[in-house]
Design an enzyme around this catalytic site. Structure first.
Site, PDB file in Angstrom:
ATOM      1  N   LYS A 114       0.858 -16.979 -36.464  1.00 54.42           N
ATOM      2  CA  LYS A 114      -0.345 -16.451 -36.276  1.00 54.42           C
ATOM      3  C   LYS A 114      -1.432 -17.225 -37.054  1.00 54.42           C
ATOM      4  O   LYS A 114      -2.606 -16.971 -36.644  1.00 54.42           O
ATOM      5  CB  LYS A 114      -0.150 -14.887 -37.348  1.00 54.42           C
ATOM      6  CG  LYS A 114       0.712 -14.097 -36.338  1.00 54.42           C
ATOM      7  CD  LYS A 114       0.625 -12.684 -37.005  1.00 54.42           C
ATOM      8  CE  LYS A 114       1.459 -11.889 -36.054  1.00 54.42           C
ATOM      9  NZ  LYS A 114       1.146 -10.251 -36.474  1.00 54.42           N
ATOM     10  N   LYS A 195       6.705 -15.353 -25.599  1.00 55.99           N
ATOM     11  CA  LYS A 195       6.720 -13.977 -25.954  1.00 55.99           C
ATOM     12  C   LYS A 195       5.727 -12.952 -25.202  1.00 55.99           C
ATOM     13  O   LYS A 195       4.707 -13.516 -25.511  1.00 55.99           O
ATOM     14  CB  LYS A 195       7.053 -13.938 -27.348  1.00 55.99           C
ATOM     15  CG  LYS A 195       7.803 -12.823 -27.863  1.00 55.99           C
ATOM     16  CD  LYS A 195       7.864 -12.552 -29.410  1.00 55.99           C
ATOM     17  CE  LYS A 195       6.502 -11.720 -30.105  1.00 55.99           C
ATOM     18  NZ  LYS A 195       6.717 -11.252 -31.241  1.00 55.99           N
ATOM     19  N   LYS A 198       0.454  -8.797 -26.872  1.00 58.23           N
ATOM     20  CA  LYS A 198      -0.908  -8.103 -26.164  1.00 58.23           C
ATOM     21  C   LYS A 198      -1.965  -9.040 -26.343  1.00 58.23           C
ATOM     22  O   LYS A 198      -2.972  -8.691 -25.692  1.00 58.23           O
ATOM     23  CB  LYS A 198      -1.224  -6.932 -27.368  1.00 58.23           C
ATOM     24  CG  LYS A 198      -1.249  -7.338 -28.659  1.00 58.23           C
ATOM     25  CD  LYS A 198      -2.039  -5.936 -29.388  1.00 58.23           C
ATOM     26  CE  LYS A 198      -2.368  -6.561 -31.017  1.00 58.23           C
ATOM     27  NZ  LYS A 198      -1.452  -7.111 -31.779  1.00 58.23           N
TER      28      LYS A 198
HETATM   29  P1  AMP Z   1       4.495  -5.317 -33.884  1.00 54.88           P
HETATM   30  O1  AMP Z   1       3.322  -4.879 -32.696  1.00 54.88           O
HETATM   31  O2  AMP Z   1       4.536  -6.729 -34.373  1.00 54.88           O
HETATM   32  O3  AMP Z   1       4.359  -4.140 -35.073  1.00 54.88           O
HETATM   33  O4  AMP Z   1       5.761  -5.168 -33.136  1.00 54.88           O
HETATM   34  C1  AMP Z   1       6.363  -4.059 -33.152  1.00 54.88           C
HETATM   35  C2  AMP Z   1       8.197  -3.946 -32.772  1.00 54.88           C
HETATM   36  O5  AMP Z   1       8.050  -4.783 -31.408  1.00 54.88           O
HETATM   37  C3  AMP Z   1       8.611  -5.050 -33.496  1.00 54.88           C
HETATM   38  O6  AMP Z   1       9.942  -4.614 -34.169  1.00 54.88           O
HETATM   39  C4  AMP Z   1       8.545  -6.327 -32.776  1.00 54.88           C
HETATM   40  O7  AMP Z   1       9.992  -7.249 -33.150  1.00 54.88           O
HETATM   41  C5  AMP Z   1       8.925  -5.846 -31.396  1.00 54.88           C
HETATM   42  N1  AMP Z   1       8.341  -6.761 -30.425  1.00 54.88           N
HETATM   43  C6  AMP Z   1       7.079  -7.102 -30.104  1.00 54.88           C
HETATM   44  N2  AMP Z   1       7.125  -8.026 -29.221  1.00 54.88           N
HETATM   45  C7  AMP Z   1       8.295  -8.028 -28.565  1.00 54.88           C
HETATM   46  C8  AMP Z   1       8.692  -9.012 -27.413  1.00 54.88           C
HETATM   47  N3  AMP Z   1       7.954  -9.323 -26.666  1.00 54.88           N
HETATM   48  N4  AMP Z   1      10.236  -8.753 -27.076  1.00 54.88           N
HETATM   49  C9  AMP Z   1      10.877  -7.766 -27.977  1.00 54.88           C
HETATM   50  N5  AMP Z   1      10.337  -6.997 -29.087  1.00 54.88           N
HETATM   51  C10 AMP Z   1       9.165  -7.301 -29.338  1.00 54.88           C
END
Ligand code: AMP
Length: 327
Positions: A114, A195, A198
């Site tokens: 990040k 990965k 967004k």
């Molecule tokens: P966050 O937006 O970082 O709060 O992510 C929310 C959840 O989505 C977390 O549990 C992440 O591990 C999961 N996550 C985010 N991006 C991915 C991805 N590309 N593949 C699988 N899980 C994801």
């Protein structure tokens, strides 16, 4: 007695398929299994570590609550709350800061990634993110934390902190364990080595994308040379990622899907996948739109959940303060 389970998602934009297959879908299944005491929260404090637009934040929070509910989380079955409405999270994070080695935080790969991605805003909150996450989890005695691969290292740090804390001050916290989802890392449609995230909207399928957008993104998804619809993440990362989506949404095993598309073209497979995604999320989109039309109701649901969360979390803070000799 049921085990406690907790997880959160940041309200920092629209949810994508990685969030759904890596987290939200699993949350709903865990809730409905009836095996756990589920806690799901909107990680709004975590979302402040990235640049944000104050005018949009409230809408993003309500949007996420609506997504939780539209996907099938139910406030009657799970405790659904908003992190910033429970001050104990911040309080415990400040306390845990004093027990967290600087060196350990410096090793966190998510911080490094990040910091690289937001060079103009490498703030301390980004650095101490794993400490706040530890506080989120251990306040509720969570034994299980369903997370994607990106959070494993943070959870390991939480476990280390719990052991350290408990050995110094007596058993206060529970050591949490990750619950690995089937899809731990969904990849970008435009670059299957990266990965899905967004920040790369072309490679990312948002849950509320319109059917034409879905069809366009899937059509443009990077595939591999060759013709076979075969799962091989090393040699065919693009097709393997699309097969992962197909399997994740249908619950069908990959070999079965490979068989169905044996001898069929990439184009045909992509068309079927786009149709599947559109159909899968149609009820979600409808339900979410209905929920968003009544923002006061969403706020009420959050407040009710947060009220209960405060009760649980404040009990824990009370114990910590007593052990520390704080008044
Ligand atoms: P966050 O937006 O970082 O709060 O992510 C929310 C959840 O989505 C977390 O549990 C992440 O591990 C999961 N996550 C985010 N991006 C991915 C991805 N590309 N593949 C699988 N899980 C994801």
């Amino acid at each position: 007695m049921k085990s406690n389970l907790l997880s959160g998602i940041q309200p920092s934009g629209r949810l994508h398929l990685g969030n759904y297959l890596g987290a939200l879908k699993n949350f709903v299944e865990l809730q409905n299994s009836g095996q756990y005491n589920c806690h799901f929260f909107v990680a709004d404090l975590h979302s402040l570590t990235e640049d944000f637009e104050p005018a949009q934040k409230k809408q993003q929070i309500l949007d996420l609550i609506a997504s939780f509910l539209a996907a099938g989380l139910d406030p009657k079955k799970s405790l659904i709350f908003v992190q910033s409405q429970v001050p104990a999270h911040s309080q415990l994070a400040v306390i845990l800061n004093n027990f967290t080695p600087f060196g350990e935080l410096s090793r966190m790969t998510q911080f490094k990634d990040k910091a690289e991605a937001q060079k103009e805003n490498i703030n301390v909150g980004l650095f101490t993110y794993p400490v706040l996450m530890a506080a989120d989890v251990i306040l509720y005695d969570a034994q299980f934390v369903p997370v994607g691969e990106d959070q494993f290292q943070h959870l390991e740090l939480t476990r280390t902190l719990v052991r350290k804390f408990n050995s110094k001050f007596g058993a206060i916290f529970i050591e949490p364990q990750p619950l690995q989802t089937k899809v731990t890392r969904l990849m970008s449609l435009t670059d299957p080595e990266k990965k899905m995230s967004k920040s790369d909207s072309a490679g990312c399928l948002f849950l509320d994308d319109e059917s034409e957008t879905i069809a366009g993104k899937i059509e443009a998804a990077v595939t591999d040379s060759g013709k076979e619809i075969k799962f091989d993440p090393e040699l065919k990362p693009g097709i393997s990622n699309l097969l992962t989506i197909y399997s994740g949404l249908t619950g069908r095993e990959i070999p079965e899907i490979e068989k169905e598309f044996e001898g069929k073209s990439y184009v045909r497979f992509k068309k079927a996948l786009a149709k599947l995604i559109t159909k899968h999320f149609a009820p979600f989109r409808r339900k979410k739109a209905r929920l968003l039309a009544k923002p006061e109701k969403l706020e009420k649901i959050a407040l009710r959940g947060s009220k209960l969360a405060n009760k649980i979390a404040n009990e824990k803070i009370k114990v910590v303060k007593e052990r520390f000799g704080l008044l």
